[in-house]
Design an enzyme around this catalytic site. Structure first.
Site, PDB file in Angstrom:
ATOM      1  N   GLY A  95       0.839  -1.192   0.000  1.00 31.63           N
ATOM      2  CA  GLY A  95       0.000   0.000   0.000  1.00 31.63           C
ATOM      3  C   GLY A  95       0.870   1.236   0.000  1.00 31.63           C
ATOM      4  O   GLY A  95       2.013   1.195  -0.470  1.00 31.63           O
ATOM      5  N   GLU A 105       5.571  -3.395   1.097  1.00 32.27           N
ATOM      6  CA  GLU A 105       5.827  -2.988  -0.286  1.00 32.27           C
ATOM      7  C   GLU A 105       5.018  -1.723  -0.530  1.00 32.27           C
ATOM      8  O   GLU A 105       3.787  -1.746  -0.447  1.00 32.27           O
ATOM      9  CB  GLU A 105       5.425  -4.088  -1.268  1.00 32.27           C
ATOM     10  CG  GLU A 105       6.336  -5.307  -1.234  1.00 32.27           C
ATOM     11  CD  GLU A 105       7.793  -4.996  -1.525  1.00 32.27           C
ATOM     12  OE1 GLU A 105       8.083  -4.005  -2.230  1.00 32.27           O
ATOM     13  OE2 GLU A 105       8.657  -5.744  -1.026  1.00 32.27           O
ATOM     14  N   GLU A 146       9.214 -10.314  -2.798  1.00 34.24           N
ATOM     15  CA  GLU A 146       7.980 -10.991  -3.167  1.00 34.24           C
ATOM     16  C   GLU A 146       8.209 -11.711  -4.497  1.00 34.24           C
ATOM     17  O   GLU A 146       9.121 -11.396  -5.246  1.00 34.24           O
ATOM     18  CB  GLU A 146       6.852  -9.977  -3.355  1.00 34.24           C
ATOM     19  CG  GLU A 146       6.576  -9.170  -2.124  1.00 34.24           C
ATOM     20  CD  GLU A 146       5.159  -8.650  -2.098  1.00 34.24           C
ATOM     21  OE1 GLU A 146       4.890  -7.641  -2.777  1.00 34.24           O
ATOM     22  OE2 GLU A 146       4.315  -9.246  -1.408  1.00 34.24           O
TER      23      GLU A 146
HETATM   24  P1  NAD Z   1      -3.372   2.287   1.328  1.00 35.42           P
HETATM   25  O1  NAD Z   1      -2.079   2.315   2.060  1.00 35.42           O
HETATM   26  O2  NAD Z   1      -4.324   3.360   1.558  1.00 35.42           O
HETATM   27  O3  NAD Z   1      -4.158   0.928   1.682  1.00 35.42           O
HETATM   28  C1  NAD Z   1      -3.622  -0.359   1.465  1.00 35.42           C
HETATM   29  C2  NAD Z   1      -4.380  -1.359   2.334  1.00 35.42           C
HETATM   30  O4  NAD Z   1      -4.118  -1.092   3.712  1.00 35.42           O
HETATM   31  C3  NAD Z   1      -5.891  -1.311   2.182  1.00 35.42           C
HETATM   32  O5  NAD Z   1      -6.413  -2.616   2.303  1.00 35.42           O
HETATM   33  C4  NAD Z   1      -6.304  -0.451   3.361  1.00 35.42           C
HETATM   34  O6  NAD Z   1      -7.628  -0.674   3.758  1.00 35.42           O
HETATM   35  C5  NAD Z   1      -5.328  -0.914   4.421  1.00 35.42           C
HETATM   36  N1  NAD Z   1      -5.054   0.059   5.481  1.00 35.42           N
HETATM   37  C6  NAD Z   1      -5.108   1.408   5.418  1.00 35.42           C
HETATM   38  N2  NAD Z   1      -4.757   1.947   6.604  1.00 35.42           N
HETATM   39  C7  NAD Z   1      -4.440   0.908   7.424  1.00 35.42           C
HETATM   40  C8  NAD Z   1      -3.990   0.816   8.775  1.00 35.42           C
HETATM   41  N3  NAD Z   1      -3.771   1.909   9.508  1.00 35.42           N
HETATM   42  N4  NAD Z   1      -3.773  -0.396   9.309  1.00 35.42           N
HETATM   43  C9  NAD Z   1      -3.957  -1.511   8.576  1.00 35.42           C
HETATM   44  N5  NAD Z   1      -4.407  -1.493   7.295  1.00 35.42           N
HETATM   45  C10 NAD Z   1      -4.627  -0.294   6.717  1.00 35.42           C
HETATM   46  O7  NAD Z   1      -3.012   2.136  -0.211  1.00 35.42           O
HETATM   47  P2  NAD Z   1      -4.019   2.078  -1.467  1.00 35.42           P
HETATM   48  O8  NAD Z   1      -4.524   3.439  -1.742  1.00 35.42           O
HETATM   49  O9  NAD Z   1      -4.999   0.977  -1.292  1.00 35.42           O
HETATM   50  O10 NAD Z   1      -3.025   1.613  -2.628  1.00 35.42           O
HETATM   51  C11 NAD Z   1      -2.227   2.473  -3.355  1.00 35.42           C
HETATM   52  C12 NAD Z   1      -0.798   2.429  -2.870  1.00 35.42           C
HETATM   53  O11 NAD Z   1      -0.281   1.101  -2.960  1.00 35.42           O
HETATM   54  C13 NAD Z   1       0.137   3.275  -3.703  1.00 35.42           C
HETATM   55  O12 NAD Z   1       1.001   3.971  -2.860  1.00 35.42           O
HETATM   56  C14 NAD Z   1       0.913   2.241  -4.511  1.00 35.42           C
HETATM   57  O13 NAD Z   1       2.161   2.647  -4.966  1.00 35.42           O
HETATM   58  C15 NAD Z   1       1.013   1.127  -3.559  1.00 35.42           C
HETATM   59  N6  NAD Z   1       1.304  -0.115  -4.254  1.00 35.42           N
HETATM   60  C16 NAD Z   1       2.558  -0.658  -4.120  1.00 35.42           C
HETATM   61  C17 NAD Z   1       2.880  -1.834  -4.785  1.00 35.42           C
HETATM   62  C18 NAD Z   1       4.225  -2.480  -4.624  1.00 35.42           C
HETATM   63  O14 NAD Z   1       4.345  -3.646  -4.979  1.00 35.42           O
HETATM   64  N7  NAD Z   1       5.235  -1.798  -4.129  1.00 35.42           N
HETATM   65  C19 NAD Z   1       1.916  -2.444  -5.587  1.00 35.42           C
HETATM   66  C20 NAD Z   1       0.659  -1.864  -5.710  1.00 35.42           C
HETATM   67  C21 NAD Z   1       0.362  -0.701  -5.024  1.00 35.42           C
END
Ligand code: NAD
Length: 485
Positions: free
Chosen positions: A226, A250, A466
């Site tokens: 995320g 990641e 991964e």
């Molecule tokens: P996000 O961080 O908002 O959420 C990711 C997940 O975490 C969701 O399921 C969300 O509900 C959960 N979450 C949010 N806050 C949390 C907390 N405090 N505790 C536990 N869980 C929590 O990210 P997003 O908007 O869903 O995704 C986009 C991001 O993901 C972008 O920054 C993107 O670059 C990244 N991403 C990275 C990769 C990689 O492989 N490096 C791949 C895909 C996406």
């Protein structure tokens, strides 16, 4: 009935929980499904179920687990068209991109099914006579899997499959906006013969469900993908608990594609457009900075604009569409916000920069034009921060060393690309960019499941990789056994 359930041991459609709606981002009039908002207590109960299931699952033979993975692959493959369509309706990406995710999931299942029946340890010669020393790999226990919405099927798959293949049990929280396709993945596993409780799916607010998964002491490892901000929050919470638990983070990216003066400008433009605007720029591997030699700038910029004009935006279900809507209202507002930031900090908007409205196809969706900013400098926010949308920053440089410095100038370190015909230049670039993956004459988007993947710096905690064989390392621990005879 649009209400869907969760897997807490078995499939349950809770009667006494509030439900929230999932709508198609290309046409928000269309309801895709409703999912329950589970509570902290529900999540705690699910972790206990997974812990219980671990006792038996961890003792199954690799060959028995492999059989289930092969069967799940067959089931998913047979439903590929329906799953791709559902994924597009829920997330917005084009049908071709959704199909790519489905097929990648099938490939991951077969890859790990083959891998876990191979050697999983070593025999090490002892310094003593009549002694055998061997290492074995053991599963960890309950794995919390927390995933984003942008690859809602294949990304969770590359965590869940090696986790259960090696004998762990899983509690998975998908992103709030993409639980429907998540449910289909879990269903396929159970239809393939997975015992109850091995793979659990919980939906609901991150503040309850996500937080419980991160802080519950019965969880043995956390694998999260995320944003950088959430990754930091999780890392801090676990650190404060002073608890020894594996965490795999990641995170985001701010990936650059560099055109060298020795590179093919047409190829650079083609691959940059595909990597910047394909998947609506909502890929962690998307190109968001395009670095061009100063003296090639004018020629390359006009080629870039001409090629971008050909990008067809629309509903991902329609044939011929290259770029779907943004995945949610939140994403739409964030991307438009960054376009304003870019204009205000003095970058030159040379293409796009607006929402697309008008007619049945566009009025009810989160459509934004592919957008190009020119004259972007490394200190600008649009050159440093992850926008996660179809916004490309064009920057110029004079020497390869300067280009490498610019590539390395953000807090992220996920992927970097170079377009060049000069092998020495490619090697120098690969050696000096601080990223987890380098692409030479290839788009930044697109990863193969048999190749280890992961970011450095702010793009990940970089302890475990991964995908590939390396994924097994996160989900297992090594035991050394000395046998005298
Ligand atoms: P996000 O961080 O908002 O959420 C990711 C997940 O975490 C969701 O399921 C969300 O509900 C959960 N979450 C949010 N806050 C949390 C907390 N405090 N505790 C536990 N869980 C929590 O990210 P997003 O908007 O869903 O995704 C986009 C991001 O993901 C972008 O920054 C993107 O670059 C990244 N991403 C990275 C990769 C990689 O492989 N490096 C791949 C895909 C996406």
């Amino acid at each position: 009935m649009s209400e869907r359930g969760v897997y807490i041991g078995r499939y349950v459609v809770p009667k006494d929980r509030e439900y929230y709606e999932i709508r198609n981002p290309a046409d928000t009039r269309q309801l895709v499904a409703k999912f329950p908002k589970l509570t902290r207590e529900d999540t705690r109960g699910t972790i206990a179920i997974a812990k219980d299931a671990f006792l038996k699952w961890s003792k199954t033979l690799p060959v028995e687990r492999a059989k289930i993975l092969y069967k799940a692959a067959e089931i998913i493959e047979s439903r590929a068209n329906d799953l791709a369509k559902l994924l597009t309706m829920e997330e917005g990406k084009t049908l071709a991109d959704s199909m790519f995710e489905v097929i990648r999931t099938v490939n991951l299942l077969r890859f790990y099914a083959g891998l876990i029946v191979k050697d999983m340890g070593k025999v090490i010669p002892s310094q003593d006579r009549n002694t055998i020393i061997l290492t074995t790999r053991e599963p960890l226990g309950v794995i919390a899997v927390i995933t984003p919405w942008n690859f809602p099927l294949s990304l969770p798959a590359w965590k869940i499959i090696p986790a259960i293949a090696t004998g762990n049990t899983v509690v998975w929280k998908p992103a709030s906006i993409t639980p429907t396709i998540a449910l289909e993945l879990v269903k396929a596993f159970y239809e393939a013969g997975l015992p109850e409780g091995v793979l659990n799916l919980v939906t609901g607010p991150a503040s309850e469900v996500g937080d419980e998964l991160v802080t519950n002491r019965e969880v043995d490892a956390i694998t999260f993908t995320g944003s950088l901000q959430t990754g930091r929050e999780i890392n801090e919470k676990v650190g404060r608990q002073n608890r020894f638990v594996r965490i795999q983070l990641e995170l985001g990216g701010k990936n650059a594609m560099v055109l060298s003066k020795n590179g093919d400008a047409n190829l650079a433009v083609e691959l940059t457009v595909r990597s910047a605007f394909g998947l609506t720029g909502q890929a962690c591997t998307a190109t968001s900075r395009f670095l061009v030699p100063e003296d090639m700038h004018d020629e390359v910029l006009s080629k870039l604009i001409e090629r971008t004009k050909k990008v067809v935006v629309g509903n991902g279900l329609r044939q011929g569409v290259d770029m779907g809507p943004l995945a949610s209202r939140e994403q739409y507002e964030k991307v438009l916000g960054y376009i304003e930031i870019g204009k205000n900090e003095g970058a030159k908007l040379v293409y796009g920069g607006q929402p697309i409205k008008g007619g049945e196809e566009f009025d009810y969706g989160y459509f934004v034009m592919p957008t190009i900013f020119d004259q972007v400098t490394p200190d600008m926010r649009i050159a440093k921060e992850e926008i996660f949308g179809p916004v490309l920053a064009v920057m110029t440089y004079r020497t390869l060393d300067e280009a490498i410095d610019i590539v390395n100038s953000t807090e992220y370190g996920l992927i970097a690309g170079i377009i060049t015909r000069d092998i020495s230049e490619a090697a120098k670039f690969a050696e000096n960019v601080k990223v987890g993956v380098v692409k030479v004459n290839k788009p930044t988007i697109g990863l193969e499941p048999w190749v280890p993947y992961g970011g450095v710096k702010g793009s990940g905690n970089d302890i475990y990789k991964e995908m590939g064989e390396e994924a097994i390392e996160f989900f297992t621990r090594i035991k050394a056994t000395y046998i005298g005879y």
